[in-house]
Motif scaffolding. Sequence first.
Motif, PDB file in Angstrom:
ATOM      1  N   ASN A  57       0.911  -1.146   0.003  1.00  0.00           N
ATOM      2  CA  ASN A  57      -0.238  -0.104  -0.139  1.00  0.00           C
ATOM      3  C   ASN A  57       1.001   1.259  -0.020  1.00  0.00           C
ATOM      4  N   GLU A 140      -1.700  -0.755 -15.974  1.00  0.00           N
ATOM      5  CA  GLU A 140      -1.948  -1.051 -14.540  1.00  0.00           C
ATOM      6  C   GLU A 140      -0.078  -1.788 -13.985  1.00  0.00           C
ATOM      7  N   THR A 143       2.239   1.215 -12.425  1.00  0.00           N
ATOM      8  CA  THR A 143       1.387   0.874 -10.708  1.00  0.00           C
ATOM      9  C   THR A 143       1.820  -0.383 -10.294  1.00  0.00           C
ATOM     10  N   PRO A 351      -3.033  -3.740  -2.123  1.00  0.00           N
ATOM     11  CA  PRO A 351      -4.033  -3.237  -3.199  1.00  0.00           C
ATOM     12  C   PRO A 351      -4.090  -3.736  -4.313  1.00  0.00           C
ATOM     13  N   PRO A 355      -8.205  -5.685 -11.150  1.00  0.00           N
ATOM     14  CA  PRO A 355      -8.959  -3.945 -12.398  1.00  0.00           C
ATOM     15  C   PRO A 355      -7.830  -2.741 -11.214  1.00  0.00           C
ATOM     16  N   LEU A 356      -7.796  -1.647 -12.025  1.00  0.00           N
ATOM     17  CA  LEU A 356      -6.841  -0.807 -11.200  1.00  0.00           C
ATOM     18  C   LEU A 356      -8.063   0.259 -10.225  1.00  0.00           C
ATOM     19  N   GLU A 357      -7.741   0.371  -8.996  1.00  0.00           N
ATOM     20  CA  GLU A 357      -8.629   1.277  -8.182  1.00  0.00           C
ATOM     21  C   GLU A 357      -7.756   2.122  -7.633  1.00  0.00           C
ATOM     22  N   PRO A 358      -7.878   3.266  -6.959  1.00  0.00           N
ATOM     23  CA  PRO A 358      -7.308   3.971  -5.654  1.00  0.00           C
ATOM     24  C   PRO A 358      -6.574   3.176  -4.803  1.00  0.00           C
ATOM     25  N   THR A 360      -6.676   3.042  -0.493  1.00  0.00           N
ATOM     26  CA  THR A 360      -7.438   3.646   0.546  1.00  0.00           C
ATOM     27  C   THR A 360      -6.343   3.553   1.634  1.00  0.00           C
TER      28      THR A 360
END
Length: 394
Positions: A57, A140, A143, A351, A355-358, A360
Amino acid sequence: MREARGSGRAGLARPRPERGTPPAGVPVPRARRAQLHPGAWWLWALALGTAATRTTNPLLLALLITVSGYVVAVRRPHTPWARSYGAFVKLAAAVLLLRLAFAVFLGSPIPGTHTLFTLPEVPLPDWAQGIRLGGRVTAEGLTFALYDALRLAALLICVGAANALASPSRLLKSLPGALYELGVAVVVALTFAPNLIADVRRLRAARRLRGRPDKGVRGLVQVGLPVLEGALERSVSLAAAMDARGYGRTAEVPPAVRRTTAALTLGGLLGVCAGTYGLLTAEGGSYGLPVLLVGLASALAGLRLGGRRTLRTRYRPDPWDARAWLVSASGAAVAALLILAGSLDPGALRPGVVPLEPPTLPLWPAAAVLLGLLPAFVTPAPEAAPDPRKEPTT
Protein backbone atom coordinates in the motif's frame (compact mmCIF):
# COMPACT_ATOMS: atom_id res chain seq x y z
CA MET A 1 51.50 14.76 64.45
CA ARG A 2 50.62 11.07 64.55
CA GLU A 3 46.96 11.89 63.96
CA ALA A 4 47.90 13.97 60.93
CA ARG A 5 50.10 11.17 59.58
CA GLY A 6 47.37 8.64 60.27
CA SER A 7 44.79 10.73 58.51
CA GLY A 8 47.15 11.14 55.58
CA ARG A 9 47.72 7.42 55.35
CA ALA A 10 44.01 6.81 55.62
CA GLY A 11 43.46 9.23 52.78
CA LEU A 12 46.02 7.41 50.65
CA ALA A 13 44.40 4.08 51.44
CA ARG A 14 41.07 4.96 49.86
CA PRO A 15 39.86 2.40 47.33
CA ARG A 16 40.62 3.36 43.77
CA PRO A 17 37.66 3.70 41.44
CA GLU A 18 37.06 1.02 38.84
CA ARG A 19 38.32 1.54 35.36
CA GLY A 20 35.90 3.47 33.20
CA THR A 21 34.08 5.13 36.12
CA PRO A 22 34.62 8.77 37.09
CA PRO A 23 36.04 9.57 40.55
CA ALA A 24 33.72 10.20 43.48
CA GLY A 25 32.16 13.62 43.41
CA VAL A 26 32.67 14.06 39.66
CA PRO A 27 29.35 14.07 37.79
CA VAL A 28 28.89 11.72 34.88
CA PRO A 29 29.04 13.64 31.58
CA ARG A 30 25.67 14.40 30.10
CA ALA A 31 26.70 12.86 26.78
CA ARG A 32 27.25 9.48 28.45
CA ARG A 33 23.92 9.57 30.25
CA ALA A 34 22.04 10.64 27.12
CA GLN A 35 23.35 7.96 24.78
CA LEU A 36 20.97 5.22 23.74
CA HIS A 37 22.15 1.69 23.10
CA PRO A 38 22.92 1.39 19.35
CA GLY A 39 21.33 -2.07 19.21
CA ALA A 40 17.97 -0.50 20.11
CA TRP A 41 18.14 1.78 17.07
CA TRP A 42 18.95 -1.15 14.80
CA LEU A 43 16.12 -3.29 16.20
CA TRP A 44 13.70 -0.39 15.76
CA ALA A 45 14.80 0.27 12.17
CA LEU A 46 14.83 -3.40 11.15
CA ALA A 47 11.35 -3.83 12.62
CA LEU A 48 10.10 -0.91 10.52
CA GLY A 49 11.77 -2.48 7.49
CA THR A 50 10.02 -5.78 8.27
CA ALA A 51 6.72 -3.92 8.41
CA ALA A 52 7.49 -2.36 5.02
CA THR A 53 7.95 -5.78 3.45
CA ARG A 54 4.46 -6.87 4.55
CA THR A 55 2.57 -4.29 2.50
CA THR A 56 2.46 -2.73 -0.96
CA ASN A 57 0.00 0.00 0.00
CA PRO A 58 1.72 3.24 -1.09
CA LEU A 59 -0.01 5.25 1.65
CA LEU A 60 1.26 2.97 4.42
CA LEU A 61 4.73 2.86 2.86
CA ALA A 62 4.82 6.66 2.62
CA LEU A 63 3.74 6.82 6.27
CA LEU A 64 6.56 4.43 7.27
CA ILE A 65 9.09 6.57 5.38
CA THR A 66 7.73 9.71 7.05
CA VAL A 67 7.92 8.17 10.53
CA SER A 68 11.53 7.03 10.10
CA GLY A 69 12.51 10.36 8.52
CA TYR A 70 11.00 12.37 11.38
CA VAL A 71 12.82 10.33 14.01
CA VAL A 72 16.09 10.79 12.12
CA ALA A 73 15.48 14.53 11.78
CA VAL A 74 14.97 15.09 15.51
CA ARG A 75 17.39 12.49 16.96
CA ARG A 76 20.27 12.30 14.50
CA PRO A 77 23.59 13.23 16.14
CA HIS A 78 25.95 15.78 14.63
CA THR A 79 28.57 13.29 13.45
CA PRO A 80 30.04 12.52 10.01
CA TRP A 81 28.54 9.02 9.84
CA ALA A 82 25.07 10.42 10.60
CA ARG A 83 25.04 12.20 7.24
CA SER A 84 24.66 8.91 5.36
CA TYR A 85 20.86 9.10 5.61
CA GLY A 86 20.70 11.39 2.59
CA ALA A 87 22.73 8.92 0.55
CA PHE A 88 20.28 6.13 1.40
CA VAL A 89 17.34 8.34 0.39
CA LYS A 90 19.00 9.03 -2.96
CA LEU A 91 19.68 5.32 -3.40
CA ALA A 92 16.01 4.56 -2.71
CA ALA A 93 14.94 7.17 -5.28
CA ALA A 94 17.33 5.64 -7.83
CA VAL A 95 15.89 2.17 -7.18
CA LEU A 96 12.39 3.55 -7.66
CA LEU A 97 13.25 5.18 -11.00
CA LEU A 98 15.17 2.14 -12.20
CA ARG A 99 12.25 -0.18 -11.44
CA LEU A 100 9.87 2.07 -13.37
CA ALA A 101 12.30 2.21 -16.29
CA PHE A 102 12.44 -1.59 -16.39
CA ALA A 103 8.65 -1.73 -16.42
CA VAL A 104 8.53 0.71 -19.34
CA PHE A 105 11.23 -0.77 -21.56
CA LEU A 106 11.11 -4.46 -20.58
CA GLY A 107 7.39 -4.81 -19.97
CA SER A 108 5.45 -6.04 -16.98
CA PRO A 109 3.91 -9.45 -16.19
CA ILE A 110 0.70 -7.73 -15.10
CA PRO A 111 -1.91 -7.61 -17.88
CA GLY A 112 -3.61 -4.28 -18.36
CA THR A 113 -6.28 -2.63 -20.43
CA HIS A 114 -5.42 1.05 -19.88
CA THR A 115 -2.69 1.78 -22.44
CA LEU A 116 -0.65 4.89 -21.71
CA PHE A 117 1.65 4.82 -24.76
CA THR A 118 3.28 2.32 -27.08
CA LEU A 119 7.01 2.05 -27.75
CA PRO A 120 8.58 0.47 -30.83
CA GLU A 121 9.02 -3.23 -30.05
CA VAL A 122 12.30 -4.94 -30.89
CA PRO A 123 11.89 -8.52 -32.22
CA LEU A 124 13.79 -11.12 -30.19
CA PRO A 125 14.77 -14.71 -31.06
CA ASP A 126 12.80 -17.75 -29.92
CA TRP A 127 15.17 -18.56 -27.03
CA ALA A 128 14.29 -15.18 -25.44
CA GLN A 129 10.60 -15.93 -25.03
CA GLY A 130 8.99 -14.14 -22.12
CA ILE A 131 11.19 -11.07 -22.61
CA ARG A 132 10.27 -8.10 -24.74
CA LEU A 133 11.84 -4.76 -25.51
CA GLY A 134 9.39 -1.95 -26.00
CA GLY A 135 5.76 -2.47 -26.80
CA ARG A 136 2.62 -1.42 -24.99
CA VAL A 137 2.93 0.32 -21.60
CA THR A 138 -0.15 0.05 -19.41
CA ALA A 139 -1.21 1.91 -16.30
CA GLU A 140 -1.66 -1.37 -14.42
CA GLY A 141 1.93 -2.46 -15.14
CA LEU A 142 3.37 0.89 -14.05
CA THR A 143 1.27 0.92 -10.89
CA PHE A 144 2.41 -2.59 -9.95
CA ALA A 145 6.07 -1.59 -10.54
CA LEU A 146 5.58 1.57 -8.45
CA TYR A 147 4.12 -0.37 -5.51
CA ASP A 148 6.88 -2.99 -5.64
CA ALA A 149 9.67 -0.41 -5.92
CA LEU A 150 8.25 1.73 -3.14
CA ARG A 151 8.39 -1.23 -0.78
CA LEU A 152 12.10 -1.76 -1.49
CA ALA A 153 12.73 1.98 -1.20
CA ALA A 154 11.09 2.05 2.24
CA LEU A 155 13.29 -0.85 3.36
CA LEU A 156 16.44 0.97 2.21
CA ILE A 157 15.40 4.17 3.97
CA CYS A 158 14.80 2.27 7.22
CA VAL A 159 18.31 0.79 7.00
CA GLY A 160 19.64 4.27 6.34
CA ALA A 161 17.88 5.50 9.48
CA ALA A 162 19.71 2.86 11.53
CA ASN A 163 23.05 3.96 10.01
CA ALA A 164 22.32 7.59 10.84
CA LEU A 165 21.17 7.01 14.42
CA ALA A 166 23.45 4.23 15.72
CA SER A 167 27.19 4.65 16.19
CA PRO A 168 29.05 1.80 14.41
CA SER A 169 31.91 1.77 16.91
CA ARG A 170 29.54 1.56 19.89
CA LEU A 171 27.60 -1.19 18.15
CA LEU A 172 30.81 -3.17 17.76
CA LYS A 173 31.43 -3.00 21.52
CA SER A 174 28.03 -4.55 22.19
CA LEU A 175 28.54 -7.66 20.06
CA PRO A 176 29.32 -10.99 21.74
CA GLY A 177 32.88 -12.26 21.56
CA ALA A 178 32.06 -15.03 19.08
CA LEU A 179 30.88 -12.44 16.51
CA TYR A 180 33.71 -9.99 17.11
CA GLU A 181 35.61 -10.69 13.86
CA LEU A 182 32.41 -10.64 11.80
CA GLY A 183 31.28 -7.49 13.58
CA VAL A 184 34.52 -5.69 12.76
CA ALA A 185 34.10 -6.51 9.07
CA VAL A 186 30.50 -5.31 9.08
CA VAL A 187 31.32 -2.11 10.98
CA VAL A 188 34.18 -1.30 8.61
CA ALA A 189 31.84 -1.84 5.66
CA LEU A 190 29.12 0.34 7.23
CA THR A 191 31.50 3.18 8.04
CA PHE A 192 32.98 3.19 4.52
CA ALA A 193 30.01 5.03 2.97
CA PRO A 194 29.75 7.81 5.63
CA ASN A 195 33.51 8.44 5.55
CA LEU A 196 33.43 8.48 1.75
CA ILE A 197 30.60 11.03 1.74
CA ALA A 198 32.44 13.20 4.28
CA ASP A 199 35.63 13.12 2.18
CA VAL A 200 33.76 14.06 -0.99
CA ARG A 201 32.06 17.00 0.71
CA ARG A 202 35.30 18.21 2.23
CA LEU A 203 37.19 18.06 -1.08
CA ARG A 204 34.40 19.70 -3.04
CA ALA A 205 34.23 22.54 -0.52
CA ALA A 206 38.01 22.98 -0.75
CA ARG A 207 37.85 23.14 -4.56
CA ARG A 208 35.05 25.70 -4.47
CA LEU A 209 37.08 27.89 -2.11
CA ARG A 210 39.98 27.75 -4.58
CA GLY A 211 37.71 28.64 -7.51
CA ARG A 212 38.08 25.27 -9.21
CA PRO A 213 35.24 23.24 -10.70
CA ASP A 214 33.76 20.52 -8.51
CA LYS A 215 31.11 19.20 -10.91
CA GLY A 216 31.15 17.42 -14.22
CA VAL A 217 33.54 14.76 -15.43
CA ARG A 218 36.64 16.82 -14.73
CA GLY A 219 35.58 17.68 -11.21
CA LEU A 220 34.62 14.07 -10.54
CA VAL A 221 38.03 12.79 -11.62
CA GLN A 222 39.95 15.39 -9.65
CA VAL A 223 37.86 14.73 -6.53
CA GLY A 224 37.77 10.94 -6.90
CA LEU A 225 41.54 10.43 -6.87
CA PRO A 226 42.12 12.13 -3.48
CA VAL A 227 39.12 10.28 -2.06
CA LEU A 228 40.58 6.95 -3.21
CA GLU A 229 43.97 7.88 -1.77
CA GLY A 230 42.38 8.78 1.56
CA ALA A 231 40.49 5.48 1.63
CA LEU A 232 43.73 3.54 1.09
CA GLU A 233 45.53 5.50 3.82
CA ARG A 234 42.61 4.89 6.18
CA SER A 235 42.68 1.16 5.49
CA VAL A 236 46.43 0.97 6.19
CA SER A 237 46.00 2.92 9.44
CA LEU A 238 43.11 0.69 10.45
CA ALA A 239 45.12 -2.47 9.79
CA ALA A 240 48.04 -1.13 11.86
CA ALA A 241 45.73 -0.15 14.73
CA MET A 242 44.03 -3.55 14.71
CA ASP A 243 47.36 -5.37 14.74
CA ALA A 244 48.66 -3.19 17.59
CA ARG A 245 45.59 -4.05 19.66
CA GLY A 246 46.02 -7.78 19.17
CA TYR A 247 43.13 -8.29 16.78
CA GLY A 248 42.63 -11.92 15.74
CA ARG A 249 44.40 -13.48 18.73
CA THR A 250 42.38 -16.18 20.42
CA ALA A 251 42.59 -18.01 23.72
CA GLU A 252 43.07 -21.74 24.14
CA VAL A 253 39.88 -23.71 24.76
CA PRO A 254 39.43 -27.49 25.20
CA PRO A 255 38.54 -29.49 22.06
CA ALA A 256 35.28 -30.63 23.64
CA VAL A 257 34.17 -27.01 24.05
CA ARG A 258 35.01 -26.26 20.42
CA ARG A 259 32.99 -29.24 19.17
CA THR A 260 30.07 -28.37 21.41
CA THR A 261 30.13 -24.78 20.21
CA ALA A 262 30.14 -25.83 16.55
CA ALA A 263 27.30 -28.32 17.09
CA LEU A 264 25.13 -25.82 18.97
CA THR A 265 25.72 -23.01 16.48
CA LEU A 266 25.18 -25.15 13.37
CA GLY A 267 22.14 -26.89 14.85
CA GLY A 268 20.69 -23.58 15.97
CA LEU A 269 21.06 -22.02 12.52
CA LEU A 270 19.43 -25.04 10.90
CA GLY A 271 16.59 -24.81 13.42
CA VAL A 272 16.12 -21.12 12.65
CA CYS A 273 15.95 -21.84 8.90
CA ALA A 274 13.50 -24.74 9.39
CA GLY A 275 11.33 -22.74 11.79
CA THR A 276 11.22 -19.73 9.47
CA TYR A 277 10.25 -21.96 6.56
CA GLY A 278 7.52 -23.51 8.69
CA LEU A 279 6.10 -20.10 9.60
CA LEU A 280 6.03 -19.01 5.95
CA THR A 281 4.16 -22.11 4.75
CA ALA A 282 0.62 -23.12 5.58
CA GLU A 283 1.54 -26.75 6.36
CA GLY A 284 4.27 -25.89 8.86
CA GLY A 285 2.35 -23.51 11.07
CA SER A 286 2.15 -26.04 13.90
CA TYR A 287 5.86 -26.79 14.22
CA GLY A 288 7.38 -23.57 12.86
CA LEU A 289 7.36 -21.47 16.03
CA PRO A 290 8.68 -24.19 18.44
CA VAL A 291 11.49 -25.13 16.05
CA LEU A 292 12.38 -21.45 15.59
CA LEU A 293 12.54 -20.85 19.36
CA VAL A 294 14.67 -23.97 19.96
CA GLY A 295 17.00 -22.96 17.13
CA LEU A 296 17.42 -19.46 18.53
CA ALA A 297 18.19 -20.81 22.01
CA SER A 298 20.75 -23.27 20.60
CA ALA A 299 22.43 -20.60 18.46
CA LEU A 300 22.65 -18.17 21.40
CA ALA A 301 24.18 -20.89 23.59
CA GLY A 302 26.74 -21.65 20.89
CA LEU A 303 27.64 -17.99 20.56
CA ARG A 304 28.07 -17.68 24.31
CA LEU A 305 30.42 -20.67 24.41
CA GLY A 306 32.28 -19.42 21.36
CA GLY A 307 32.94 -16.11 23.08
CA ARG A 308 35.46 -17.82 25.36
CA ARG A 309 37.97 -17.92 22.51
CA THR A 310 38.08 -14.13 22.34
CA LEU A 311 39.37 -12.31 25.41
CA ARG A 312 37.72 -8.91 25.36
CA THR A 313 37.11 -6.14 27.86
CA ARG A 314 34.55 -3.36 27.44
CA TYR A 315 35.45 0.18 28.43
CA ARG A 316 32.34 2.08 29.51
CA PRO A 317 29.78 -0.41 28.12
CA ASP A 318 26.47 0.98 26.91
CA PRO A 319 23.65 0.04 29.30
CA TRP A 320 20.43 -1.42 27.99
CA ASP A 321 17.99 0.71 29.95
CA ALA A 322 14.25 1.31 29.88
CA ARG A 323 14.53 3.70 26.93
CA ALA A 324 16.19 0.98 24.83
CA TRP A 325 13.35 -1.38 25.69
CA LEU A 326 10.77 1.23 24.68
CA VAL A 327 12.49 1.98 21.36
CA SER A 328 12.82 -1.70 20.48
CA ALA A 329 9.26 -2.46 21.59
CA SER A 330 7.83 0.36 19.45
CA GLY A 331 9.43 -1.04 16.30
CA ALA A 332 8.44 -4.61 17.18
CA ALA A 333 4.84 -3.48 17.77
CA VAL A 334 4.69 -1.88 14.32
CA ALA A 335 5.98 -5.06 12.65
CA ALA A 336 3.70 -7.38 14.65
CA LEU A 337 0.57 -5.31 14.07
CA LEU A 338 1.16 -5.04 10.32
CA ILE A 339 1.76 -8.79 10.10
CA LEU A 340 -1.53 -9.30 11.97
CA ALA A 341 -3.30 -6.84 9.67
CA GLY A 342 -1.98 -8.70 6.63
CA SER A 343 -3.52 -11.93 7.87
CA LEU A 344 -6.86 -10.36 8.84
CA ASP A 345 -7.37 -7.99 5.89
CA PRO A 346 -4.82 -8.67 3.12
CA GLY A 347 -6.68 -6.50 0.63
CA ALA A 348 -6.07 -3.36 2.66
CA LEU A 349 -2.31 -3.92 2.82
CA ARG A 350 -1.97 -5.17 -0.76
CA PRO A 351 -4.26 -3.13 -3.00
CA GLY A 352 -5.04 -4.68 -6.35
CA VAL A 353 -4.03 -3.25 -9.68
CA VAL A 354 -6.28 -5.39 -11.92
CA PRO A 355 -8.79 -3.84 -12.04
CA LEU A 356 -7.05 -0.56 -11.34
CA GLU A 357 -8.37 1.12 -8.20
CA PRO A 358 -7.06 3.89 -5.95
CA PRO A 359 -5.48 2.72 -2.67
CA THR A 360 -7.16 3.47 0.62
CA LEU A 361 -5.55 4.14 3.98
CA PRO A 362 -6.59 1.51 6.57
CA LEU A 363 -7.10 3.21 9.90
CA TRP A 364 -5.75 0.84 12.53
CA PRO A 365 -2.68 -0.26 10.51
CA ALA A 366 -1.90 3.45 10.01
CA ALA A 367 -2.26 4.00 13.75
CA ALA A 368 0.08 1.04 14.32
CA VAL A 369 2.70 2.66 12.08
CA LEU A 370 2.50 5.84 14.17
CA LEU A 371 3.78 3.84 17.14
CA GLY A 372 7.18 4.08 15.46
CA LEU A 373 7.29 7.76 16.47
CA LEU A 374 7.83 6.81 20.11
CA PRO A 375 11.68 7.13 19.94
CA ALA A 376 11.27 10.79 19.00
CA PHE A 377 9.75 11.46 22.46
CA VAL A 378 11.42 9.00 24.85
CA THR A 379 15.03 9.48 23.72
CA PRO A 380 17.07 12.59 24.57
CA ALA A 381 17.79 15.21 21.96
CA PRO A 382 21.31 15.20 20.47
CA GLU A 383 23.81 17.76 21.60
CA ALA A 384 24.01 20.97 19.61
CA ALA A 385 26.59 21.09 16.86
CA PRO A 386 29.70 23.07 17.78
CA ASP A 387 29.97 26.48 16.16
CA PRO A 388 33.04 26.45 13.87
CA ARG A 389 33.32 30.24 14.13
CA LYS A 390 33.71 30.13 17.91
CA GLU A 391 37.30 30.01 19.07
CA PRO A 392 38.15 27.47 21.77
CA THR A 393 38.68 28.90 25.22
CA THR A 394 41.51 27.87 27.52
